[in-house]
Enzyme design. Structure first.
Site, PDB file in Angstrom:
ATOM      1  N   ALA A  63       0.849  -1.180   0.000  1.00  0.00           N
ATOM      2  CA  ALA A  63       0.000   0.000   0.000  1.00  0.00           C
ATOM      3  C   ALA A  63       0.886   1.232   0.000  1.00  0.00           C
ATOM      4  O   ALA A  63       2.039   1.173   0.414  1.00  0.00           O
ATOM      5  CB  ALA A  63      -0.884  -0.016   1.245  1.00  0.00           C
ATOM      6  N   GLY A 102       0.522  -5.295   0.687  1.00  0.00           N
ATOM      7  CA  GLY A 102      -0.559  -5.392  -0.282  1.00  0.00           C
ATOM      8  C   GLY A 102      -0.100  -5.992  -1.610  1.00  0.00           C
ATOM      9  O   GLY A 102      -0.901  -6.589  -2.329  1.00  0.00           O
ATOM     10  N   GLU A 105      -0.214  -9.576  -1.059  1.00  0.00           N
ATOM     11  CA  GLU A 105      -1.638  -9.959  -0.979  1.00  0.00           C
ATOM     12  C   GLU A 105      -2.252 -10.094  -2.374  1.00  0.00           C
ATOM     13  O   GLU A 105      -3.047 -10.994  -2.628  1.00  0.00           O
ATOM     14  CB  GLU A 105      -2.418  -8.937  -0.138  1.00  0.00           C
ATOM     15  CG  GLU A 105      -2.088  -9.046   1.347  1.00  0.00           C
ATOM     16  CD  GLU A 105      -2.776  -7.990   2.189  1.00  0.00           C
ATOM     17  OE1 GLU A 105      -2.612  -6.801   1.878  1.00  0.00           O
ATOM     18  OE2 GLU A 105      -3.477  -8.359   3.151  1.00  0.00           O
ATOM     19  N   GLU A 125       4.071  -5.311   7.317  1.00  0.00           N
ATOM     20  CA  GLU A 125       3.099  -4.462   8.017  1.00  0.00           C
ATOM     21  C   GLU A 125       3.385  -4.315   9.505  1.00  0.00           C
ATOM     22  O   GLU A 125       3.274  -3.235  10.073  1.00  0.00           O
ATOM     23  CB  GLU A 125       1.675  -5.024   7.841  1.00  0.00           C
ATOM     24  CG  GLU A 125       1.043  -4.703   6.500  1.00  0.00           C
ATOM     25  CD  GLU A 125       1.384  -5.722   5.424  1.00  0.00           C
ATOM     26  OE1 GLU A 125       2.359  -6.481   5.601  1.00  0.00           O
ATOM     27  OE2 GLU A 125       0.671  -5.758   4.407  1.00  0.00           O
TER      28      GLU A 125
HETATM   29  N1  T1G Z   1       4.495   3.631   0.214  1.00  0.00           N
HETATM   30  C1  T1G Z   1       4.960   4.857  -0.123  1.00  0.00           C
HETATM   31  N2  T1G Z   1       6.236   5.108  -0.422  1.00  0.00           N
HETATM   32  C2  T1G Z   1       7.084   4.076  -0.375  1.00  0.00           C
HETATM   33  C3  T1G Z   1       6.676   2.768  -0.014  1.00  0.00           C
HETATM   34  C4  T1G Z   1       5.302   2.564   0.273  1.00  0.00           C
HETATM   35  N3  T1G Z   1       4.833   1.366   0.612  1.00  0.00           N
HETATM   36  N4  T1G Z   1       7.748   1.954  -0.048  1.00  0.00           N
HETATM   37  C5  T1G Z   1       8.777   2.710  -0.428  1.00  0.00           C
HETATM   38  N5  T1G Z   1       8.388   3.971  -0.613  1.00  0.00           N
HETATM   39  C6  T1G Z   1       9.221   5.095  -1.078  1.00  0.00           C
HETATM   40  C7  T1G Z   1      10.294   5.457  -0.070  1.00  0.00           C
HETATM   41  O1  T1G Z   1       9.799   6.380   0.881  1.00  0.00           O
HETATM   42  C8  T1G Z   1      11.345   6.066  -0.950  1.00  0.00           C
HETATM   43  O2  T1G Z   1      10.936   7.364  -1.262  1.00  0.00           O
HETATM   44  C9  T1G Z   1      11.253   5.245  -2.221  1.00  0.00           C
HETATM   45  O3  T1G Z   1       9.947   4.645  -2.203  1.00  0.00           O
HETATM   46  C10 T1G Z   1      12.309   4.163  -2.356  1.00  0.00           C
HETATM   47  O4  T1G Z   1      12.307   3.385  -1.165  1.00  0.00           O
HETATM   48  C11 T1G Z   1      -3.120  -3.370   2.700  1.00  0.00           C
HETATM   49  C12 T1G Z   1      -1.529  -2.175   4.781  1.00  0.00           C
HETATM   50  C13 T1G Z   1      10.278  -1.713  -1.238  1.00  0.00           C
HETATM   51  C14 T1G Z   1      12.134  -2.847   0.007  1.00  0.00           C
HETATM   52  O5  T1G Z   1       6.104  -1.619   4.255  1.00  0.00           O
HETATM   53  O6  T1G Z   1      10.436  -1.920   2.471  1.00  0.00           O
HETATM   54  O7  T1G Z   1       0.701  -2.962   2.099  1.00  0.00           O
HETATM   55  O8  T1G Z   1      12.650   8.664  -0.135  1.00  0.00           O
HETATM   56  O9  T1G Z   1      14.615   4.025  -0.386  1.00  0.00           O
HETATM   57  O10 T1G Z   1      15.952   0.528  -0.369  1.00  0.00           O
HETATM   58  O11 T1G Z   1      -1.938  -5.001   3.875  1.00  0.00           O
HETATM   59  O12 T1G Z   1      11.059   0.708   0.288  1.00  0.00           O
HETATM   60  O13 T1G Z   1      12.894   8.133  -2.539  1.00  0.00           O
HETATM   61  O14 T1G Z   1      11.089   9.701  -1.791  1.00  0.00           O
HETATM   62  O15 T1G Z   1      13.260   2.227   0.780  1.00  0.00           O
HETATM   63  O16 T1G Z   1      15.154  -0.054  -2.725  1.00  0.00           O
HETATM   64  C15 T1G Z   1       3.729  -2.576   3.275  1.00  0.00           C
HETATM   65  C16 T1G Z   1       8.020  -0.532   2.516  1.00  0.00           C
HETATM   66  C17 T1G Z   1       2.817  -1.390   3.199  1.00  0.00           C
HETATM   67  C18 T1G Z   1       7.206  -1.706   2.133  1.00  0.00           C
HETATM   68  C19 T1G Z   1      12.585  -0.816  -1.440  1.00  0.00           C
HETATM   69  N6  T1G Z   1       4.897  -2.300   2.516  1.00  0.00           N
HETATM   70  N7  T1G Z   1       9.083  -0.341   1.588  1.00  0.00           N
HETATM   71  O17 T1G Z   1      13.748  -0.483  -0.726  1.00  0.00           O
HETATM   72  O18 T1G Z   1      14.191   1.874  -1.593  1.00  0.00           O
HETATM   73  S1  T1G Z   1       1.383  -1.670   4.151  1.00  0.00           S
HETATM   74  C20 T1G Z   1       6.035  -1.854   3.081  1.00  0.00           C
HETATM   75  C21 T1G Z   1      10.265  -1.014   1.666  1.00  0.00           C
HETATM   76  C22 T1G Z   1       0.352  -2.601   3.186  1.00  0.00           C
HETATM   77  C23 T1G Z   1      -1.785  -3.896   3.033  1.00  0.00           C
HETATM   78  C24 T1G Z   1      -0.947  -2.965   3.719  1.00  0.00           C
HETATM   79  C25 T1G Z   1      11.344  -0.583   0.734  1.00  0.00           C
HETATM   80  C26 T1G Z   1      11.578  -1.503  -0.470  1.00  0.00           C
HETATM   81  P1  T1G Z   1      11.964   8.551  -1.435  1.00  0.00           P
HETATM   82  P2  T1G Z   1      13.649   2.893  -0.473  1.00  0.00           P
HETATM   83  P3  T1G Z   1      14.860   0.435  -1.381  1.00  0.00           P
END
Ligand code: T1G
Ligand code: NAD
Length: 703
Positions: A63, A102, A105, A125
Site C-alpha cells: 500500500a 498489499g 496480498e 506491516e
Molecule cells: N508507500 C509509499 N512510499 C514508499 C513505499 C510505500 N509502501 N515503499 C517505499 N516507498 C518510497 C520510499 O519512501 C522512498 O521514497 C522510495 O519509495 C524508495 O524506497 C493493505 C496495509 C520496497 C524494500 O512496508 O520496504 O501494504 O525517499 O529508499 O531501499 O496489507 O522501500 O525516494 O522519496 O526504501 O530499494 C507494506 C516498505 C505497506 C514496504 C525498497 N509495505 N518499503 O527499498 O528503496 S502496508 C512496506 C520497503 C500494506 C496492506 C498494507 C522498501 C523496499 P523517497 P527505499 P529500497
C-alpha cells in the site's frame, strides 16, 4: 500523469503491467488501473489467461504508506483482489524484486505465482504497527499452513522466493526471463485445463495444530515483541480465521483488527520512523547531481574495538581494506578478533566458510602508514586523544593520495581541529560508528566546517553500500547521540544518589522499551570509557560534585563493567545477565552521605521523566543550533544507536506525542527543584509549545 497500469497482449495472454515508480506502491490510480485491466481482460473473449507483472526495479512494495490515515478513495484493495481471484481465467503473478504487504496480498489473490530466484515476498506491516489488511492473514495460512504463515506475518521479515516456494506460497521459480516464463506458465495452465485455484476457497485446516499452539506461539514471541500492539493483533487475525465459519468472516475480523492498529499511537510512531529513516539521506545542497568519489579501496588506522569492526564492514561489502597498527602485538590481536568474529558467524550459519575466508582475505594487516597511500578512504580509529589524532592526521596528510577521504571515528573530539592539522581540510570528515561497529546500523557522518560537499555525499553513499543508516551531524561535543546521552546518564547516576538502585532505574527504562537500562549499557560499554570521557572534561564538570559520582567510584574500585565481571551490576562467569550487587548499593549510600544528599523513595514516573526529559531538551538545542538537520534525524540516531523503542518514535516524537506544553511544564518543575544549570528549557521547546509546532517534524532549512 500517465496511467500507471497498462494492458498488453501476447496473442491469447493478456499482460497487466504496473508501472508506478519508484516501488510500484498501490496508490488509488494503481488500484483503479488494475481493476479496470482485469475487467477488460476477463471479459475479452480472445484472452485465455492473464499475467500480472511490474515494470521497474521491483514488484508492488505494498500500500502507499502516504495514503494511510486519509479517507480511502475507491476502489479498495480488498475489492481489487476479490476481482482478481474471481476472474474466470487463470491469473498468474510474476514477481521480481520484492512483493510486500498489499503487493504480496495481490499475488495471493492470483491463481498461480511465479518468481525470479532473487525475489522476496513478505508482510512488513507489523513493522509499521499494522497487519496485512487485504486478506493476507486469511490467504497465506491457506497456502502454507497456519504455523508458517503466522511466523511470516508476525516477524515481518521478507522470505526469499525459493523458501517461499517450499512453503507453498509460490508455485514456480523462473530462472530465465521472468516475463517470458510467466506467459509460458499461463499458456501451460490453459493447455492443461488446470482448474482455477482460488486461495480464498481453499480449506483452512487447524486439525494438525498441537494443543495450545497459539498460547505457546505467544509465549515464544513475548520477549521480542514486548510493549508492541500489532503482533498480538496479527495473531488474533490468524486465530480468528480459524474460528470463522467462512473466508469472508475471517477477513472481516482481520479488517477490524487492521483498523484498530491503524489508529494506534505505535503505528503512527512506526510510520513516521519509516519516512524519517529515508529522509536522513537527504541533505540540503546535495542531490543526485553532486559528484561522488569512487571508493574501491579503504584503510583503517587502529585495530582496536572499533577499528576491527569498521574494517569488517568494508570486507563484508567486498571492499579491500588495509588495517594499520602501531606494533605487531596489537595488530595480531586485532586481526585475531576479526577472524574469531568471522569464524563464529560461519559456525552459526550466518555466512559460509568460503565467505568467511574470502572476507578475511580482503583485510590486509600493516605496520607502516605508507601502506595506506593508495586507499580511497582512510578511517582513523586510534585512542580518543587529540594529540594522538593530530599526529595520525599529519602523517596521513603526507602519505594519502590526493583526493582520498580522511575520516575520523572520534566520539567527541573537534573534527575541525583535527582537519586543521592537514593541508586538505575539505577532504576530512567524521564517520562515527557505534559499537560493535560490524553490527550496529547507525553511522553519524560528521560534517566539518570545511568538509566538501562531494566528501559528504560520498560518505553518505558509502554508508548505504556497507548497510548503515547514516545521519548527518554538525561538529559539537558528542555530536547528536552522545551529546544527548550525557544528560540521560547524568540524571540516571544522580537518581542513584537520591535513593534509586541500578536495577530499579534499569527496569523502568527497560519497561519503557529500551533493550537495556542505562546501567547495563554502561557496564557493557565499559565503566572506564565513561570515566575517561568525564576526565577529559573535569574542569567543566567539577563545579557539580555529584556529577557521575557513582561511576567514578566504581572506576576507582576497578569495577570496569561486564569485561571485569562487575560494574553497576555483577556478572556470573559466562553469563551476561546483570545481577544486583549489595556492594554497589552500599557504595551508593556512602557516596550520597559524602555528598550530603538525603536519600528518599523515588517513584517510577520520576525515574522515567528524569532520564527522558534531558534527551528531549538537549535534542531541541541540537536542532536549534543546526547540528541535526531535522527532528526525525535525531529520532533515527536514538533508535539505531541507543535502542530507543522504535514503536515510540524517538525522543522527539515521544515529546510531541506527550505534548510539548506538558514537556515544558515538567522541565520547569525540575528547574524549580534543581536550578537552571541542567534544567533550563530549550528555547525551541518554548517556541514550539507556544505555536503548536512539533519537534519531530522540525527542520530549519527545508530541502
Ligand atoms: N508507500 C509509499 N512510499 C514508499 C513505499 C510505500 N509502501 N515503499 C517505499 N516507498 C518510497 C520510499 O519512501 C522512498 O521514497 C522510495 O519509495 C524508495 O524506497 C493493505 C496495509 C520496497 C524494500 O512496508 O520496504 O501494504 O525517499 O529508499 O531501499 O496489507 O522501500 O525516494 O522519496 O526504501 O530499494 C507494506 C516498505 C505497506 C514496504 C525498497 N509495505 N518499503 O527499498 O528503496 S502496508 C512496506 C520497503 C500494506 C496492506 C498494507 C522498501 C523496499 P523517497 P527505499 P529500497
Ligand atoms: P581501542 O583502544 O580499542 O583501540 C585503539 C587502537 O588504536 C589500539 O589498538 C591502538 O594500538 C591503536 N593505535 C593507537 N595509536 C595508533 C597509531 N598511532 N597508529 C596505529 N594504531 C594506533 O579504542 P576504540 O574503542 O576502538 O576507540 C577508537 C576510536 O573510536 C576512539 O576515537 C573512540 O572514541 C571511538 N569510538 C569508540 C567507541 C566504543 O564504544 N569503543 C564507539 C564509537 C567511537
Amino acid at each position: 500523469m500517465n496511467n500507471p497500469v497498462r494492458l498488453e497482449k501476447d496473442t491469447e495472454v493478456a499482460v497487466i503491467i504496473i508501472d508506478n515508480p519508484p516501488v510500484n506502491a498501490l496508490s488509488q490510480a494503481v488500484r483503479a488501473g488494475i481493476l479496470e485491466a482485469i475487467e477488460a481482460a476477463d471479459s475479452d473473449p480472445e484472452v485465455a489467461a492473464i499475467v500480472l507483472r511490474c515494470a521497474g526495479r521491483t514488484f508492488i512494495a505494498g500500500a502507499d504508506i502516504r495514503e494511510f490515515g486519509k479517507p480511502l478513495a475507491a476502489p479498495d484493495l480488498v475489492s481489487v483482489i476479490a476481482r482478481i481471484e474471481g476472474a474466470s481465467k487463470p491469473v498468474v503473478a510474476a514477481i521480481h524484486g520484492t512483493a510486500l504487504g498489499g503487493g504480496f496480498e495481490i499475488t495471493l489473490g492470483c491463481h498461480y505465482r511465479c518468481a525470479s530466484p532473487a525475489a522476496r515476498v513478505g508482510f512488513p506491516e507489523v513493522k509499521l504497527g499494522i497487519l496485512p489488511g487485504a486478506g493476507g492473514t486469511q490467504r497465506l495460512p491457506r497456502l502454507t499452513g497456519i504455523g508458517t504463515a503466522l511466523e511470516v506475518i508476525v516477524s515481518g521479515d521478507p522470505v526469499p522466493a525459493p523458501r517461499a516456494c517450499e512453503m507453498g506460497a509460490i508455485d514456480e521459480i523462473i530462472d530465465g526471463d521472468l516475463a517470458t516464463g510467466a506467459i509460458a506458465a499461463a499458456r501451460r495452465l490453459v493447455a492443461e485445463k488446470t482448474p482455477l485455484r482460488r486461495t480464498g476457497e481453499l480449506p483452512l485446516d487447524g486439525s494438525a495444530l498441537p494443543d495450545g499452539f497459539f498460547a505457546s506461539f505467544r509465549a515464544r514471541i513475548a520477549a521480542r515483541t514486548r510493549g508492541q500492539f500489532a503482533p498480538e493483533r496479527c495473531i488474533r487475525a490468524v486465530e480468528g480465521g480459524l474460528a470463522a465459519s467462512s473466508f469472508e468472516e475471517g477477513r472481516r475480523n482481520e479488517r477490524a483488527l487492521f483498523e484498530e492498529c491503524l489508529k494506534s499511537p505505535e503505528s503512527a510512531a512506526l510510520r513516521t520512523m519509516f519516512f524519517a529513516e529515508r529522509q536522513c539521506a537527504r541533505i540540503p545542497g546535495i542531490d543526485r547531481d553532486t559528484a561522488k568519489r569512487d571508493i574501491g579501496t579503504a584503510a583503517v588506522i587502529g585495530a582496536g574495538t572499533m577499528g576491527g569492526g569498521i574494517a569488517m564492514n568494508f570486507a563484508n561489502a567486498g571492499i579491500p581494506v588495509t588495517v594499520v597498527e602501531r606494533d605487531r602485538e596489537a595488530l595480531d590481536r586485532g586481526l585475531a578478533v576479526i577472524r574469531g568474529n568471522y569464524e563464529r558467524s560461519a559456525k552459526r550459519g550466518r555466512i559460509t566458510e568460503a565467505e568467511a575466508t574470502a572476507r578475511m582475505a580482503l583485510i590486509h594487516p600493516a605496520l607502516d602508514m605508507a601502506q595506506v597511500a593508495g586507499a580511497d578512504i582512510i578511517i582513523e580509529a586510534v585512542f580518543e586523544n587529540m594529540a594522538i589524532k593530530k599526529q595520525v592526521f599529519a602523517a596521513l596528510d603526507k602519505v594519502a593520495r590526493a583526493g582520498a577521504i580522511l575520516a575520523t571515528n572520534t566520539s567527541t573530539l573537534d573534527v575541525d581541529e583535527i582537519a586543521a592539522t592537514t593541508a586538505r581540510p575539505g577532504d576530512v570528515i567524521g564517520t562515527h560508528f557505534f559499537s560493535p561497529a560490524n553490527v550496529m546500523r547507525l553511522l553519524e557522518v560528521v560534517r566539518g566546517r570545511k568538509t566538501e560537499k562531494e566528501v559528504i555525499a560520498t560518505a553518505m553513499g558509502l554508508a548505504k553500500k556497507i548497510g548503515k543508516t547514516a545521519v548527518l551531524s554538525g561538529v559539537c561535543y558528542g555530536f547528536i547521540g552522545n551529546r544527548m546521552l550525557e544528560g540521560y546518564l547524568r540524571e540516571a547516576n544522580l537518581l542513584l544518589l537520591e535513593g534509586a538502585t541500578p536495577s530499579r532505574v534499569d527496569k523502568v527504562l527497560y519497561d519503557f522499551g529500551f533493550p537495556m537500562g542505562p546501567f547495563a549499557m554502561s557496564d557493557l560499554a565499559g565503566i572506564d570509557v565513561g570515566y575517561l570521557v568525564r576526565q577529559e572534561r573535569r574542569p567543566l564538570i567539577e563545579v557539580d560534585k555529584t556529577y557521575g559520582a557513582p561511576g567514578d567510584a566504581l572506576y576507582r574500585m576497578g569495577r570496569l563493567g561486564l569485561k571485569t565481571g562487575a560494574g553497576y551490576f555483577r556478572y556470573d562467569k559466562d553469563n551476561r545477565t546483570p545481577q544486583p550487587d549489595p556492594v554497589v548499593e552500599a557504595l551508593i549510600v556512602d557516596e550520597a552521605k559524602r555528598l550530603a544528599i538525603t536519600r528518599r523513595d523515588i517513584d517510577d514516573g520520576e525515574i522515567l521523566e528524569r532520564c527522558l526529559l534531558p534527551l528531549v531538551n538537549e535534542g531541541a538545542l541540537i536542532l536549534d543550533e543546526g547540528i541535526a538537520l531535522r527532528g526525525g534525524d535525531i529520532d533515527v540516531v536514538w533508535n539505531y544507536g541507543y535502542g530507543f523503542p522504535r514503536y515510540r518514535g524517538g525522543p522527539m516524537f515521544w515529546a510531541d506525542a506527550t505534548g510539548l506544553a506538558d514537556i515544558l511544564a515538567r522541565i520547569e518543575k525540575y528547574r524549580a527543584r534543581f536550578g537552571d544549570r541542567h534544567w533550563t528549557p530549550a528555547p525551541l521547546i518554548e517556541r514550539l509549545a507556544a505555536s503548536g509546532g512539533r519537534l519531530s517534524d522540525y527542520q530549519e532549512n527545508p530541502s
